[in-house]
Scaffold this active site. Structure first.
Site, PDB file in Angstrom:
ATOM      1  N   HIS A   1      27.839  -2.197 -14.218  1.00 12.56           N
ATOM      2  CA  HIS A   1      26.534  -2.796 -13.923  1.00 12.56           C
ATOM      3  C   HIS A   1      26.660  -4.095 -13.135  1.00 12.56           C
ATOM      4  O   HIS A   1      26.013  -4.270 -12.091  1.00 12.56           O
ATOM      5  CB  HIS A   1      25.774  -3.043 -15.224  1.00 12.56           C
ATOM      6  CG  HIS A   1      24.406  -3.605 -15.013  1.00 12.56           C
ATOM      7  ND1 HIS A   1      23.318  -2.825 -14.683  1.00 12.56           N
ATOM      8  CD2 HIS A   1      23.954  -4.888 -15.052  1.00 12.56           C
ATOM      9  CE1 HIS A   1      22.254  -3.596 -14.544  1.00 12.56           C
ATOM     10  NE2 HIS A   1      22.607  -4.842 -14.748  1.00 12.56           N
TER      11      HIS A   1
ATOM     12  N   GLU B   1      33.967   8.459 -20.016  1.00 14.67           N
ATOM     13  CA  GLU B   1      33.479   7.907 -21.278  1.00 14.67           C
ATOM     14  C   GLU B   1      32.383   8.805 -21.832  1.00 14.67           C
ATOM     15  O   GLU B   1      31.654   9.451 -21.069  1.00 14.67           O
ATOM     16  CB  GLU B   1      32.873   6.514 -21.070  1.00 14.67           C
ATOM     17  CG  GLU B   1      33.814   5.482 -20.542  1.00 14.67           C
ATOM     18  CD  GLU B   1      33.126   4.140 -20.371  1.00 14.67           C
ATOM     19  OE1 GLU B   1      33.842   3.138 -20.222  1.00 14.67           O
ATOM     20  OE2 GLU B   1      31.871   4.089 -20.382  1.00 14.67           O
TER      21      GLU B   1
ATOM     22  N   HIS C   1      32.177  -4.000 -20.924  1.00 14.78           N
ATOM     23  CA  HIS C   1      30.753  -4.200 -21.201  1.00 14.78           C
ATOM     24  C   HIS C   1      30.371  -5.651 -20.921  1.00 14.78           C
ATOM     25  O   HIS C   1      30.767  -6.568 -21.630  1.00 14.78           O
ATOM     26  CB  HIS C   1      30.342  -3.829 -22.621  1.00 14.78           C
ATOM     27  CG  HIS C   1      28.876  -3.454 -22.700  1.00 14.78           C
ATOM     28  ND1 HIS C   1      28.423  -2.159 -22.584  1.00 14.78           N
ATOM     29  CD2 HIS C   1      27.774  -4.204 -22.833  1.00 14.78           C
ATOM     30  CE1 HIS C   1      27.104  -2.131 -22.670  1.00 14.78           C
ATOM     31  NE2 HIS C   1      26.680  -3.363 -22.819  1.00 14.78           N
ATOM     32  N   ASP C   2      29.595  -5.831 -19.869  1.00 21.90           N
ATOM     33  CA  ASP C   2      29.059  -7.131 -19.447  1.00 21.90           C
ATOM     34  C   ASP C   2      30.115  -8.129 -18.965  1.00 21.90           C
ATOM     35  O   ASP C   2      29.838  -9.324 -18.862  1.00 21.90           O
ATOM     36  CB  ASP C   2      28.220  -7.767 -20.560  1.00 21.90           C
ATOM     37  CG  ASP C   2      26.894  -7.050 -20.760  1.00 21.90           C
ATOM     38  OD1 ASP C   2      26.533  -6.222 -19.899  1.00 21.90           O
ATOM     39  OD2 ASP C   2      26.215  -7.307 -21.770  1.00 21.90           O
TER      40      ASP C   2
ATOM     41  N   ASN D   1      33.008   1.513 -12.841  1.00 19.18           N
ATOM     42  CA  ASN D   1      32.054   2.462 -13.399  1.00 19.18           C
ATOM     43  C   ASN D   1      30.935   2.673 -12.371  1.00 19.18           C
ATOM     44  O   ASN D   1      30.249   1.726 -11.990  1.00 19.18           O
ATOM     45  CB  ASN D   1      31.494   1.909 -14.715  1.00 19.18           C
ATOM     46  CG  ASN D   1      30.578   2.897 -15.416  1.00 19.18           C
ATOM     47  OD1 ASN D   1      29.751   3.550 -14.797  1.00 19.18           O
ATOM     48  ND2 ASN D   1      30.707   2.989 -16.731  1.00 19.18           N
TER      49      ASN D   1
ATOM     50  N   THR E   1      22.259   2.178 -23.378  1.00 16.74           N
ATOM     51  CA  THR E   1      23.617   1.804 -23.013  1.00 16.74           C
ATOM     52  C   THR E   1      24.420   1.641 -24.292  1.00 16.74           C
ATOM     53  O   THR E   1      23.852   1.498 -25.381  1.00 16.74           O
ATOM     54  CB  THR E   1      23.645   0.510 -22.180  1.00 16.74           C
ATOM     55  OG1 THR E   1      24.991   0.265 -21.713  1.00 16.74           O
ATOM     56  CG2 THR E   1      23.183  -0.687 -23.005  1.00 16.74           C
TER      57      THR E   1
ATOM     58  N   HIS F   1      21.943   9.591 -15.059  1.00 18.82           N
ATOM     59  CA  HIS F   1      22.757   8.992 -13.984  1.00 18.82           C
ATOM     60  C   HIS F   1      23.851   9.980 -13.585  1.00 18.82           C
ATOM     61  O   HIS F   1      23.628  10.787 -12.693  1.00 18.82           O
ATOM     62  CB  HIS F   1      23.282   7.598 -14.360  1.00 18.82           C
ATOM     63  CG  HIS F   1      23.684   7.430 -15.794  1.00 18.82           C
ATOM     64  ND1 HIS F   1      24.710   8.135 -16.364  1.00 18.82           N
ATOM     65  CD2 HIS F   1      23.192   6.612 -16.761  1.00 18.82           C
ATOM     66  CE1 HIS F   1      24.852   7.763 -17.634  1.00 18.82           C
ATOM     67  NE2 HIS F   1      23.941   6.852 -17.904  1.00 18.82           N
TER      68      HIS F   1
ATOM     69  N   HIS G   1      30.243   7.788 -17.176  1.00 16.93           N
ATOM     70  CA  HIS G   1      29.785   7.973 -18.556  1.00 16.93           C
ATOM     71  C   HIS G   1      28.598   8.933 -18.529  1.00 16.93           C
ATOM     72  O   HIS G   1      27.441   8.510 -18.522  1.00 16.93           O
ATOM     73  CB  HIS G   1      29.375   6.631 -19.156  1.00 16.93           C
ATOM     74  CG  HIS G   1      29.081   6.697 -20.625  1.00 16.93           C
ATOM     75  ND1 HIS G   1      29.390   5.667 -21.484  1.00 16.93           N
ATOM     76  CD2 HIS G   1      28.492   7.653 -21.390  1.00 16.93           C
ATOM     77  CE1 HIS G   1      29.011   5.981 -22.707  1.00 16.93           C
ATOM     78  NE2 HIS G   1      28.457   7.182 -22.672  1.00 16.93           N
TER      79      HIS G   1
ATOM     80  N   ARG H   1      25.735  11.382 -19.759  1.00 21.03           N
ATOM     81  CA  ARG H   1      24.934  11.508 -20.974  1.00 21.03           C
ATOM     82  C   ARG H   1      24.146  12.819 -20.918  1.00 21.03           C
ATOM     83  O   ARG H   1      23.938  13.382 -19.838  1.00 21.03           O
ATOM     84  CB  ARG H   1      24.004  10.302 -21.128  1.00 21.03           C
ATOM     85  CG  ARG H   1      24.768   9.037 -21.534  1.00 21.03           C
ATOM     86  CD  ARG H   1      23.821   7.862 -21.772  1.00 21.03           C
ATOM     87  NE  ARG H   1      24.482   6.773 -22.486  1.00 21.03           N
ATOM     88  CZ  ARG H   1      25.149   5.772 -21.888  1.00 21.03           C
ATOM     89  NH1 ARG H   1      25.224   5.744 -20.571  1.00 21.03           N
ATOM     90  NH2 ARG H   1      25.718   4.831 -22.608  1.00 21.03           N
TER      91      ARG H   1
ATOM     92  N   ARG I   1      15.635   9.124  -6.131  1.00 22.05           N
ATOM     93  CA  ARG I   1      14.941   9.725  -4.991  1.00 22.05           C
ATOM     94  C   ARG I   1      15.318  11.191  -4.758  1.00 22.05           C
ATOM     95  O   ARG I   1      14.802  11.819  -3.851  1.00 22.05           O
ATOM     96  CB  ARG I   1      15.248   8.921  -3.718  1.00 22.05           C
ATOM     97  CG  ARG I   1      14.583   7.569  -3.646  1.00 22.05           C
ATOM     98  CD  ARG I   1      13.080   7.685  -3.440  1.00 22.05           C
ATOM     99  NE  ARG I   1      12.750   8.287  -2.161  1.00 22.05           N
ATOM    100  CZ  ARG I   1      12.581   7.593  -1.029  1.00 22.05           C
ATOM    101  NH1 ARG I   1      12.726   6.271  -1.019  1.00 22.05           N
ATOM    102  NH2 ARG I   1      12.246   8.215   0.086  1.00 22.05           N
TER     103      ARG I   1
END
Length: 239
Positions: free
Chosen positions: A215, A70, A191-192, A7, A101, A50, A43, A45, A18
């Protein structure tokens, strides 16, 4: 061996902080593929904080591995984006507006009819569909009733509890995967997941097809380098 889909949202976050195009999101995606990743996940949004919608078009034009988009299918702009790009897979996630998230799976009982409609829409266009769910048997059973191809198990609870009792932490996911197998569903997870907990999860959860990791992988790459990090995650899946 489960596939690793990287991801790249966090790369887009850094770029957007920036302006300009540094780091170059498309180059990073291609480099991840070159370093061994078997898929790229984004993903987008609505606030484009992002991944930007244009990024999806730019990535679709060059990605050689599996492209996974996603997002929240309750947003018409997301539906249009997916249909315009026809990725290998769309993962339906029940995000609220402005959510930081993803933090829960679908209530597939409550939203079964709606999800059935969405699944049919995407599958008609040849797009594999995965539904983001918690490791709860009732939710997985209802997910199967939507016609989805796969589920993605939401793994934050596993990651949180792993250090205290990894066997207890993974147990609901093992049972969830067994139920998914019985129902003919493919199994993804995300996830994580990280370098500490990934190998055990992959070894314990049967028939795991794909993990989506962003992440933790990007954070590790700050210290370890992107190429080395991608390959370290691949080794965790292999082991």
């Amino acid at each position: 061996m489960a596939k690793l889909s990287v991801n790249i949202n966090k790369i887009a976050t850094l770029r957007n902080s920036r302006g300009g195009n540094n780091p170059d999101l498309v180059k990073v995606a291609l480099d991840c593929e070159r370093f061994g990743a078997e898929g790229i996940t984004v993903h987008p949004r609505p606030d484009e904080r992002h991944i930007r919608y244009q990024d999806v078009f730019d990535l679709k034009a060059v990605i050689a591995t599996e492209f996974n988009i996603e997002g929240n299918c309750r947003e018409q702009k997301f539906i249009d984006l997916v249909l315009a790009n026809k990725p290998a897979q769309v993962t339906l996630v029940p995000d609220a507006q402005g959510q930081l998230t993803s933090n829960h799976g679908w209530d597939t009982l409550k939203h079964r009819d709606y999800l059935r409609e969405m699944v049919a829409l995407f599958k008609k266009e040849g797009i594999r569909v995965s539904i983001f769910v918690d490791p709860v048997e009732e939710m997985i059973t209802a997910a199967a009733d939507t016609g989805t191809d796969r589920i993605e198990l939401y793994t934050e609870a596993y990651a949180t509890e792993y250090a205290q009792d990894k066997a207890k932490a993974v147990a609901p996911y093992v049972e969830a995967a067994k139920r998914a197998q019985e129902l003919g569903l493919g199994i993804n997870a995300g996830h994580d997941l990280d370098l500490h907990n990934l190998s055990y999860f992959a070894a314990q959860v049967p028939a795991l097809l794909e993990v989506s990791i962003g992440h933790a992988l990007i954070s590790d790459a700050l210290y370890l380098g992107l190429e080395n990090t991608v390959q370290m995650y691949l080794r965790q899946l292999k082991n």
